[in-house]
Design a protein around this motif. Structure first.
Motif, PDB file in Angstrom:
ATOM      1  N   LEU A  92      -9.856 -24.922  -3.826  1.00 54.88           N
ATOM      2  CA  LEU A  92      -9.937 -26.047  -4.753  1.00 54.88           C
ATOM      3  C   LEU A  92      -8.590 -26.743  -4.935  1.00 54.88           C
ATOM      4  O   LEU A  92      -8.529 -27.862  -5.427  1.00 54.88           O
ATOM      5  CB  LEU A  92     -10.438 -25.556  -6.122  1.00 54.88           C
ATOM      6  CG  LEU A  92     -11.898 -25.092  -6.173  1.00 54.88           C
ATOM      7  CD1 LEU A  92     -12.220 -24.525  -7.549  1.00 54.88           C
ATOM      8  CD2 LEU A  92     -12.845 -26.238  -5.837  1.00 54.88           C
ATOM      9  N   LEU A  93      -7.515 -26.069  -4.549  1.00 50.87           N
ATOM     10  CA  LEU A  93      -6.178 -26.654  -4.656  1.00 50.87           C
ATOM     11  C   LEU A  93      -5.826 -27.519  -3.460  1.00 50.87           C
ATOM     12  O   LEU A  93      -4.739 -28.096  -3.401  1.00 50.87           O
ATOM     13  CB  LEU A  93      -5.133 -25.545  -4.808  1.00 50.87           C
ATOM     14  CG  LEU A  93      -5.259 -24.681  -6.070  1.00 50.87           C
ATOM     15  CD1 LEU A  93      -4.328 -23.481  -5.990  1.00 50.87           C
ATOM     16  CD2 LEU A  93      -4.974 -25.509  -7.315  1.00 50.87           C
ATOM     17  N   PHE A 103      -3.253 -33.732  -9.398  1.00 51.74           N
ATOM     18  CA  PHE A 103      -3.664 -33.474 -10.776  1.00 51.74           C
ATOM     19  C   PHE A 103      -5.142 -33.088 -10.825  1.00 51.74           C
ATOM     20  O   PHE A 103      -5.533 -32.171 -11.551  1.00 51.74           O
ATOM     21  CB  PHE A 103      -3.411 -34.703 -11.646  1.00 51.74           C
ATOM     22  CG  PHE A 103      -1.970 -34.874 -12.057  1.00 51.74           C
ATOM     23  CD1 PHE A 103      -1.528 -34.422 -13.288  1.00 51.74           C
ATOM     24  CD2 PHE A 103      -1.055 -35.476 -11.214  1.00 51.74           C
ATOM     25  CE1 PHE A 103      -0.195 -34.578 -13.680  1.00 51.74           C
ATOM     26  CE2 PHE A 103       0.280 -35.634 -11.590  1.00 51.74           C
ATOM     27  CZ  PHE A 103       0.702 -35.181 -12.834  1.00 51.74           C
ATOM     28  N   ASP A 104      -5.967 -33.795 -10.066  1.00 51.74           N
ATOM     29  CA  ASP A 104      -7.405 -33.507 -10.057  1.00 51.74           C
ATOM     30  C   ASP A 104      -7.689 -32.124  -9.475  1.00 51.74           C
ATOM     31  O   ASP A 104      -8.561 -31.403  -9.975  1.00 51.74           O
ATOM     32  CB  ASP A 104      -8.156 -34.575  -9.265  1.00 51.74           C
ATOM     33  CG  ASP A 104      -8.192 -35.921  -9.985  1.00 51.74           C
ATOM     34  OD1 ASP A 104      -7.923 -35.945 -11.203  1.00 51.74           O
ATOM     35  OD2 ASP A 104      -8.471 -36.941  -9.327  1.00 51.74           O
ATOM     36  N   TYR A 145      -9.302 -26.433 -10.188  1.00 50.67           N
ATOM     37  CA  TYR A 145      -8.986 -25.015 -10.021  1.00 50.67           C
ATOM     38  C   TYR A 145      -8.945 -24.303 -11.369  1.00 50.67           C
ATOM     39  O   TYR A 145      -9.490 -23.205 -11.531  1.00 50.67           O
ATOM     40  CB  TYR A 145      -7.643 -24.871  -9.309  1.00 50.67           C
ATOM     41  CG  TYR A 145      -7.101 -23.456  -9.278  1.00 50.67           C
ATOM     42  CD1 TYR A 145      -7.490 -22.554  -8.287  1.00 50.67           C
ATOM     43  CD2 TYR A 145      -6.206 -23.018 -10.261  1.00 50.67           C
ATOM     44  CE1 TYR A 145      -6.990 -21.261  -8.270  1.00 50.67           C
ATOM     45  CE2 TYR A 145      -5.702 -21.737 -10.247  1.00 50.67           C
ATOM     46  CZ  TYR A 145      -6.102 -20.860  -9.254  1.00 50.67           C
ATOM     47  OH  TYR A 145      -5.615 -19.571  -9.251  1.00 50.67           O
ATOM     48  N   ALA A 146      -8.297 -24.925 -12.357  1.00 50.47           N
ATOM     49  CA  ALA A 146      -8.165 -24.304 -13.675  1.00 50.47           C
ATOM     50  C   ALA A 146      -9.529 -24.106 -14.331  1.00 50.47           C
ATOM     51  O   ALA A 146      -9.816 -23.040 -14.898  1.00 50.47           O
ATOM     52  CB  ALA A 146      -7.279 -25.166 -14.570  1.00 50.47           C
ATOM     53  N   SER A 147     -10.368 -25.126 -14.248  1.00 49.82           N
ATOM     54  CA  SER A 147     -11.705 -25.022 -14.843  1.00 49.82           C
ATOM     55  C   SER A 147     -12.518 -23.935 -14.155  1.00 49.82           C
ATOM     56  O   SER A 147     -13.194 -23.130 -14.813  1.00 49.82           O
ATOM     57  CB  SER A 147     -12.410 -26.374 -14.731  1.00 49.82           C
ATOM     58  OG  SER A 147     -13.715 -26.308 -15.269  1.00 49.82           O
TER      59      SER A 147
END
Length: 293
Positions: free
Chosen positions: A217-218, A19-20, A25-27
């Motif tokens: 980042l994933l 989740f983190d 990654y999304a941010s």
């Protein structure tokens, strides 16, 4: 090529992504799209949608963490109560034993399964055993007095409140975890749509895809040795094994190599006789002796 049905799924659904990691990654991707928005507007819709679903995702995580604290608190209260329950129940039973004796029917009416039941009973059965104790003590109230009945009743009522709170927190855990998963699924899908939008804007341009997407980042680094096709290498075009004869079976000019079938003159190679029949080690030796003779 890869199976086309795989495009029906978001690669960001991978359970190996935490989740983190997904949030990071999304941010990061949203910041990259904001800083590199073609024509100033081409990615504006995706930026807005990503901001919304990312906010919902963070809210779901925060709610789960808050309720996790409540759940842990409720469990701690329950565990502490059960540690002390045997001792408190012993005090009630001791009063009955003092009045009627340890082997008396009165003691059996209060704890028919013995005092250990307050330690060994499951949470969902403990209320029944406490109710049995209260019923037995209430019947003996004329002899033992009302204070003992009140003490037994208080133990039962306290446990009832603690157990209900624990069960409610457990039910909320299921609800918050479901909400958290739904928020993750929505975010994953919108991030996948970002990739498709970027691919539409910059077709067959893996460098642009890397510009907007930091796969590291994933927690799953981009595979090494991948060409301009990106992905897993299988969707970038024909592989070396299907693009023509391999280097082991042909020369760079496209003609059969001398190591596999023939000499450069087109005649059979030295591994066969001039008659076209396979040579053997014995015939090769004799022919070698003949020629030297």
């Amino acid at each position: 090529m890869i199976a086309l049905f795989r495009f029906a799924y978001s690669p960001l659904d991978d359970p190996a992504i935490s989740f983190d990691e997904l949030a990071a990654y999304a941010s990061d991707q949203n910041q990259r799209m904001s800083a590199n928005n073609p024509n100033g507007t081409d990615l504006s819709a995706r930026i807005a949608t990503t901001s919304t679903v990312l906010g919902t995702f963070h809210d779901a995580l925060d709610s789960d963490q808050s309720k996790l604290g409540i759940r842990k608190g409720a469990k701690l209260v329950k565990d502490n109560f059960r540690k002390d329950l045997r001792k408190e129940a012993e005090k009630v039973v001791a009063a009955v034993i003092a009045e009627f004796g340890s082997d008396s029917p009165e003691v059996l009416s209060v704890v028919p399964q013995g005092r250990n039941v307050f330690t060994t009973a499951r949470d969902d059965r403990l209320q029944d055993h406490l109710q049995t104790m209260v019923t037995g003590i209430t019947a003996l109230e004329p002899t033992l007095g009302a204070p003992l009945t009140a003490k037994a009743t208080a133990l039962m009522d306290d446990w009832d409140a603690i157990y209900v709170a624990s069960e409610v927190s457990t039910g909320e855990k299921i609800a918050t975890e479901k909400s958290k998963q739904i928020a993750r699924d929505n975010l994953s899908w919108e991030l996948y749509k970002n990739l498709k939008t970027i691919s539409d804007l910059f077709p067959r341009d893996p460098d642009k895809m890397r510009l907007y997407s930091n796969q590291g980042l994933l927690g799953i680094p981009e595979p090494t040795g991948i060409g301009d096709g990106g992905g897993d290498g299988s969707s970038s075009g024909p592989s070396s094994s299907s693009s023509g004869p391999s280097s082991s079976s042909s020369s760079s000019s496209g003609a059969p190599s001398s190591s596999s079938s023939s000499s450069s003159s087109g005649m059979p190679s030295s591994s066969s006789s001039s008659s076209g029949m396979p040579s053997s080690s014995s015939s090769s030796s004799s022919s070698s002796s003949s020629s030297s003779a």
